[in-house]
Design an enzyme around this catalytic site. Structure first.
Site, PDB file in Angstrom:
ATOM      1  N   ASP A  29     -49.350   5.146  16.914  1.00 26.39           N
ATOM      2  CA  ASP A  29     -48.810   4.849  18.008  1.00 26.39           C
ATOM      3  C   ASP A  29     -48.358   3.914  17.437  1.00 26.39           C
ATOM      4  O   ASP A  29     -48.984   2.804  17.513  1.00 26.39           O
ATOM      5  CB  ASP A  29     -49.911   4.715  18.839  1.00 26.39           C
ATOM      6  CG  ASP A  29     -49.761   3.755  20.121  1.00 26.39           C
ATOM      7  OD1 ASP A  29     -48.375   3.773  20.076  1.00 26.39           O
ATOM      8  OD2 ASP A  29     -50.666   4.119  21.216  1.00 26.39           O
ATOM      9  N   GLU A  89     -58.142  -4.686  17.956  1.00 19.78           N
ATOM     10  CA  GLU A  89     -57.520  -3.723  19.218  1.00 19.78           C
ATOM     11  C   GLU A  89     -59.313  -3.214  19.961  1.00 19.78           C
ATOM     12  O   GLU A  89     -59.040  -2.341  19.350  1.00 19.78           O
ATOM     13  CB  GLU A  89     -56.842  -2.913  18.147  1.00 19.78           C
ATOM     14  CG  GLU A  89     -55.822  -1.943  19.210  1.00 19.78           C
ATOM     15  CD  GLU A  89     -56.824  -0.920  19.487  1.00 19.78           C
ATOM     16  OE1 GLU A  89     -57.097  -0.921  20.666  1.00 19.78           O
ATOM     17  OE2 GLU A  89     -56.162   0.440  19.256  1.00 19.78           O
ATOM     18  N   GLU A 134     -64.870   1.723  28.002  1.00 18.87           N
ATOM     19  CA  GLU A 134     -65.378   1.845  26.086  1.00 18.87           C
ATOM     20  C   GLU A 134     -66.041   0.280  26.201  1.00 18.87           C
ATOM     21  O   GLU A 134     -67.497  -0.024  24.981  1.00 18.87           O
ATOM     22  CB  GLU A 134     -64.950   1.595  24.894  1.00 18.87           C
ATOM     23  CG  GLU A 134     -64.026   3.696  25.055  1.00 18.87           C
ATOM     24  CD  GLU A 134     -63.154   3.635  23.482  1.00 18.87           C
ATOM     25  OE1 GLU A 134     -62.637   2.304  22.747  1.00 18.87           O
ATOM     26  OE2 GLU A 134     -63.257   4.584  23.185  1.00 18.87           O
ATOM     27  N   HIS A 139     -50.835   5.936  23.128  1.00 19.38           N
ATOM     28  CA  HIS A 139     -51.665   6.721  23.752  1.00 19.38           C
ATOM     29  C   HIS A 139     -52.578   6.883  24.216  1.00 19.38           C
ATOM     30  O   HIS A 139     -53.578   7.512  24.616  1.00 19.38           O
ATOM     31  CB  HIS A 139     -52.813   6.857  21.784  1.00 19.38           C
ATOM     32  CG  HIS A 139     -53.771   5.702  21.234  1.00 19.38           C
ATOM     33  ND1 HIS A 139     -53.427   4.500  21.216  1.00 19.38           N
ATOM     34  CD2 HIS A 139     -54.970   5.530  22.050  1.00 19.38           C
ATOM     35  CE1 HIS A 139     -53.887   3.889  20.935  1.00 19.38           C
ATOM     36  NE2 HIS A 139     -55.215   4.409  20.952  1.00 19.38           N
TER      37      HIS A 139
END
Length: 630
Positions: A304, A396, A405, A565
């Site tokens: 990405d 990230e 998440e 992505h």
């Protein structure tokens, strides 16, 4: 960052992989291509023929792939001969010399298959030796086939060394070894410590009188061993699942506390009493961290370019910020961000990850000569102890719809525990945006498909299909409303409790069209000082240059090179709204962590359509919809 990328194979934490969601869109279609109305009987007449029980040469008719390279040969024997002559490894002789039993032989084959997939240059191997004491020979991970329908796994037992490869004495010893191996294979210890013992074979006392009977008996014994191996694997899986359920219950159901306490309790570095109160984000039997252990998911993220070059450009274009500083990389993965920081002049980089990928990160760092700058720490950021405060935190952490998440929770704990006064986070701010699309393709593929399946109605299959938010690419030309911000996240100051939110919104139709789905995505900013980005500052290149910032968007774009992505998140309506230019959709968006799995999101959209004068209303002009991201 998103573990859903795992499902895409080599086709998002994080989290480009079109294969995952294209596969999801096609899943309903593929169901129509399973078994047709006609299928042959499971016990067809032809199945009862004796010629199904081939002789040893007959067993070799299935083509097989080399253990080292991509060469495919007609028979298993030719494969083993090829391995001997080209790659310097005689499988059959090694199996005899080291007295390898059935399971060790299976592990050896799968180990070599794994090496061929993961080790660069393995296909060029010209000599390979087996000592017989290698750990993988006892590692049950290698009982799982690396290649589906691997014919070598079924053929090696029926192949012996050629006569000219073994004298009669060796042959006799080999026979004794095989008998001993059969005895050794009669017991198999489960990795968790519970023993599963293969009972004495029902065929042990059978005496054969003809060559055909001997061959049939051998086939039966091999089938019995393979069945036992399958039972062991099933028992392993069941035990792991039970352990998973226990850990989920302990972590999620019994100990989940109010998220706000995490940020408060973790404020004091080195204060053991304070650290004792930190609530570690729970994980389902370490599933979350294990999902980031393999190389393929990291390759997807590194590919990405918007994501990876966004971080790289910020770090390299602001080397004066990093020069001589101490940097913390939360969830370092392969170590790419840590190495960017080291190359930018950081004096010290502390890289933390709780996944097995950190072992490879260490090798990556050493290979690039940066081990004197970068120090790796294995563990959860909520629990780990670091030697000092840091000037910059890079991470990230973004998931689908930004918050999927819940890794930002961990970054905020790291901020409160380790960031020195005046320190900055990179990225420093993110923003969730909300708009709408006229794209009906997902509705047609996943819902309307069931209206006519080869002439049959299957309405029951539509139930709950649209409850899960859809992560996919949205074409910018299908957007039909303005775009609004529903959540602004200044990372320097936001708390964990503030990540659950309720936000009012108002969307206005830009043209006469359908409204088929709401769309969410996020923008990301990197600033030099960590200060808040005003709401009127956009994410275009011109805006970023004007304000001396870096950043990127995950919103709908016109070129493939700008896609990420993370894609976009769609909340698809059961029935599209037919609206006119100027019509407004007013509502409230709710986003909360799922109470049973805090890494997942529960989402709710309550809205009302305000139509321009003269427009007729619809039964769907008011709605209260629920969605989820799992």
């Amino acid at each position: 960052m998103s573990n859903r990328i795992l499902q895409a194979g080599t086709g998002g934490g994080s989290s480009g992989s079109d294969a995952l969601f294209n596969a999801r869109r096609q899943s309903t279609i593929s169901q129509a291509y399973t078994q047709s109305e006609y299928s042959g009987s499971e016990f067809d007449e032809q199945d009862n023929r004796w010629d199904d029980w081939e002789d040893e040469e007959g067993m070799e008719i299935a083509a097989a792939k080399c253990l080292f390279c991509a060469e495919v040969l007609p028979t298993a024997r030719e494969v083993f001969q090829h391995c001997t002559s080209v790659h310097g490894f005689d499988f059959l002789r090694a199996r005899q010399q080291h007295d390898l039993d059935f399971y060790q032989s299976i592990r050896l084959i799968n180990y070599l298959r794994k090496q061929a997939q993961e080790v660069a240059g393995f296909d060029q191997t010209t000599t390979w030796a087996l000592e017989g004491k290698e750990p993988f020979l006892g590692d049950d991970e290698y009982l799982r086939p690396v290649i589906e329908d691997d014919s070598l796994l079924y053929a090696f037992e029926d192949l012996e060394l050629d006569d000219n490869d073994s004298d009669s004495g060796e042959a006799g010893a080999a026979g004794d070894n095989r008998d001993a191996a059969a005895g050794a294979a009669s017991m198999f210890w489960m990795p968790q410590g519970d023993a599963k013992i293969m009972q004495r074979s029902a065929y042990d006392d059978v005496e054969t009188t003809t060559e055909l009977e001997a061959k049939l008996l051998k086939q039966l014994r091999h089938a019995e061993e393979r069945l036992f191996a399958a039972e062991v694997q099933l028992q392993n899986t069941e035990m792991q699942f039970q352990e998973y359920r226990t850990r989920v219950k302990e972590s999620f159901f019994d100990t989940l506390e109010d998220a706000a306490s995490r940020s408060v309790a973790s404020s004091a570095l080195g204060d053991e009493d304070a650290l004792a109160g930190v609530v570690v984000p729970p994980d389902e039997g370490n599933y979350y961290f294990n999902s980031y252990a393999s190389s393929d998911i990291h390759q997807q993220m590194l590919n990405d370019r918007v994501r990876t070059e966004g971080y790289r450009d910020y770090i390299y274009e602001n080397k004066d910020i990093f020069k001589g500083k101490t940097v913390l990389d939360v969830g370092c993965g392969t170590g790419i961000l840590s190495m960017f920081a080291a190359r930018a002049g950081a004096a010290k980089v502390l890289s933390v990850d709780n996944s097995d990928i950190i072992d490879k990160a260490g090798k990556n760092i050493a290979e690039n000569g940066l081990e004197n700058v970068i120090t790796l720490y294995r563990g959860r950021i909520e629990e780990i102890k670091l030697p000092c405060k840091v000037d910059i935190i890079i991470s990230e952490w973004m998931g689908y719809f930004l918050l999927y998440e819940a890794m930002l929770d961990s970054v905020l704990v790291a901020r409160d525990r380790f960031l020195a006064p005046g320190g900055i986070l990179a990225p420093s701010q993110t923003r969730i945006l909300f708009t709408a699309t006229s794209d009906e393709s997902f509705l047609n593929d996943s819902v309307h498909y069931w209206n006519d399946v080869y002439g049959f109605k299957m309405s029951t299959m539509k139930e709950n299909v649209l409850l899960e938010a859809v992560v996919d690419f949205v074409s910018p030309e299908t957007l039909v409303t303005n775009t609004v911000t529903i959540k602004d996240l200044p990372h320097q100051t936001i708390t964990v409790a503030g990540l659950d939110f309720v936000s009012d919104f108002e969307l206005e139709m830009q043209r006469d069209d359908l409204l088929a789905a709401f769309v969410g995505y996020f923008d990301t900013w990197f600033t030099r000082d960590g200060k808040d980005v005003p709401l009127d500052v956009g994410i275009s290149k011109e805006e970023l240059q004007k304000h001396s910032m870096n950043g990127f968007t995950t919103g709908p774009v016109y070129t493939r090179s700008e896609e990420t992505h993370w894609k976009q998140t769609m909340f698809v309506l059961q029935r599209p709204l037919e609206l006119k230019k100027g019509d407004k959709v007013k509502g409230t968006f709710y986003c909360t962590k799922n109470t049973r799995n805090p890494r997942a999101l529960d989402l709710r959209i309550v809205y009302e359509v305000i139509r321009v004068s003269g427009s007729s209303s619809s039964d769907d002009d008011k709605a209260d919809l629920t969605f989820y991201l799992r």
